[in-house]
Design a protein around this motif. Structure first.
Motif, PDB file in Angstrom:
ATOM      1  N   ARG A 187       0.687  -1.837  -0.096  1.00 32.53           N
ATOM      2  CA  ARG A 187      -0.223  -0.108  -0.188  1.00 32.53           C
ATOM      3  C   ARG A 187       0.874   1.552   0.186  1.00 32.53           C
ATOM      4  N   GLU A 190       2.237   1.551  -3.767  1.00 34.34           N
ATOM      5  CA  GLU A 190       1.989   1.250  -5.301  1.00 34.34           C
ATOM      6  C   GLU A 190       1.119   2.291  -5.072  1.00 34.34           C
ATOM      7  N   ILE A 193      -3.940   2.836  -4.096  1.00 39.37           N
ATOM      8  CA  ILE A 193      -4.144   2.382  -2.350  1.00 39.37           C
ATOM      9  C   ILE A 193      -3.872   2.897  -1.406  1.00 39.37           C
ATOM     10  N   ASP A 327      -7.580   6.724  -0.386  1.00 37.71           N
ATOM     11  CA  ASP A 327      -8.425   5.369  -1.344  1.00 37.71           C
ATOM     12  C   ASP A 327      -7.814   4.408  -1.270  1.00 37.71           C
ATOM     13  N   GLY A 330      -8.423   0.877  -2.075  1.00 38.87           N
ATOM     14  CA  GLY A 330      -8.467   0.488  -3.460  1.00 38.87           C
ATOM     15  C   GLY A 330      -9.186   0.766  -4.685  1.00 38.87           C
ATOM     16  N   LEU A 333      -6.712   0.974  -7.979  1.00 32.71           N
ATOM     17  CA  LEU A 333      -6.149  -0.005  -8.933  1.00 32.71           C
ATOM     18  C   LEU A 333      -7.530  -0.693  -8.982  1.00 32.71           C
TER      19      LEU A 333
END
Length: 373
Positions: A187, A190, A193, A327, A330, A333
């Motif tokens: 998290r 990435e 998310i 967010d 996700g 994502l």
């Protein structure tokens, strides 16, 4: 090749193998009586530029019998340092046994650590092979040190209280968010998310509570979720064990115990229209408490009341995430993964997220009023 040559080669290979055994340095395994087991690790920010990190280790003391093991006994090592690895090296000189991190299932960050870049700190835990990637990560309030040093009266040496809060085979609560170390790393790194961590609070010597969470936006911003918001986040994230849903309509008050949920959603981007997040939620349970006598003939009416309350609170939570530009569920994502093209998909998501329209459809099925005729 003659038979004597083949036998000679076989004898030579056996001789080399036997010789190699003599050159072995021996087993590096240390007996259990030569180890101290670290149960939890805390990292706090000291605001000292030379030694910014305060590392706290919670260590279980070995006991000689099962009767003595029923009462938990711990010792603590605390050290300020500019690096985590350096602090642990110094801590090794403060004890007479090897520090074993194989049972360190809880990693706590103090609240002040949230204002720092956690990537460097997280890198240490990921590089150590003896720290499990399924360790739970949480925030300690007011500090990680104080939370680790809190010893609930129900705590046992073989069953750490902090472990029981997050393990599925012990406490089951919709108010508890569980974040593993490997998921926290994903998290943080990435796009699409945001990381979310549970908050462990302690105000007394023998009490630790966890019913809130915090979403990390950046080093300077974070969003704390209340107990109710945390509960509905768990519902949307499909991490729900059970949910108590309070319904108030006119002079009727119901408390519904939701024991099964199912959440599905998709992101629709029609041309020349606002993007839409369409979410379908199914819930089932029984009425646990009521201020009035209920009739099983009115279950459809009670379902309708539950649908209205759930929808209102879920839209409120999603709108809060949208306004704060976070967010944790996700959605970004999912958007990146569900688009055929792979170029600039996250940039597209950042543009459409502020204009996203939430269409929530909730279907509640109350199985019974919880009473026997």
């Amino acid at each position: 090749m003659s038979l004597y040559c083949r036998k000679g080669k076989a004898v030579f290979l056996v001789f080399i193998l036997l010789l190699s055994f003599l050159l072995q340095t021996g087993c590096a395994f240390k007996d259990i009586d030569k180890r101290l087991f670290v149960m939890g690790i805390g990292v706090d920010y000291t605001e000292n530029e030379k030694k910014p990190y305060r590392i706290t280790l919670k260590i279980a003391l070995p006991t000689g019998s099962l009767k003595e093991a029923s009462n938990a006994e711990y010792t603590y090592l605390v050290k300020d340092s500019n690096t985590l690895a350096g602090a642990i090296r110094i801590m090794r000189t403060h004890v007479d046994k090897e520090l074993d991190f194989g049972h360190a299932r809880v990693i706590l960050f103090g609240e002040k650590m949230l204002g720092q870049d956690l990537k460097d700190v997280m890198d240490f835990f990921l590089r150590r092979s003896d720290i499990q990637l399924i360790s739970w990560v949480a925030v300690g309030r007011p500090t990680a040190e104080k939370v680790l040093k809190t010893e609930p009266t129900s705590e046992m040496a073989a069953s750490n209280a902090l472990f029981n809060l997050f393990a599925d085979n012990s406490v089951e609560s919709a108010f508890i968010v569980t974040t593993f170390l490997f998921d926290f790393r994903r998290r943080v790194l990435e796009y699409g998310i945001d990381p979310i961590l549970p908050i462990l609070q302690t105000n007394e010597k023998d009490k630790v509570s966890v019913n809130k969470s915090i979403v990390l936006i950046s080093e300077k911003r974070s969003l704390e979720l209340s107990s109710r918001q945390t509960k509905f986040y768990n519902l949307l994230a499909n991490k729900l064990e059970e949910l108590d849903l309070e319904v108030k309509k006119d002079d009727l008050t119901l408390l519904i115990n939701i024991d099964n949920t199912k959440v599905k959603y998709k992101i629709i981007t029609p041309d020349n229209q606002n993007p839409v997040l369409k979410m379908d939620i199914e819930m089932g349970g029984v009425i646990e408490e009521s201020n009035k006598t209920l009739s099983s003939d009115k279950l459809e009416l009670y379902n309708k009341y539950a649908n209205e309350v759930s929808k209102k609170r879920i839209i409120s939570l999603l709108t809060l995430f949208q306004e704060k530009e976070v967010d944790p569920l996700g959605f970004g994502l999912r958007y990146k993964a569900s688009r055929l093209h792979t170029k600039d998909t996250y940039a597209e998501w950042q543009k459409i997220y502020p204009d996203l329209v939430f269409e929530i459809n909730v279907k509640t099925t109350i199985k019974s009023t919880g009473t026997i005729k």
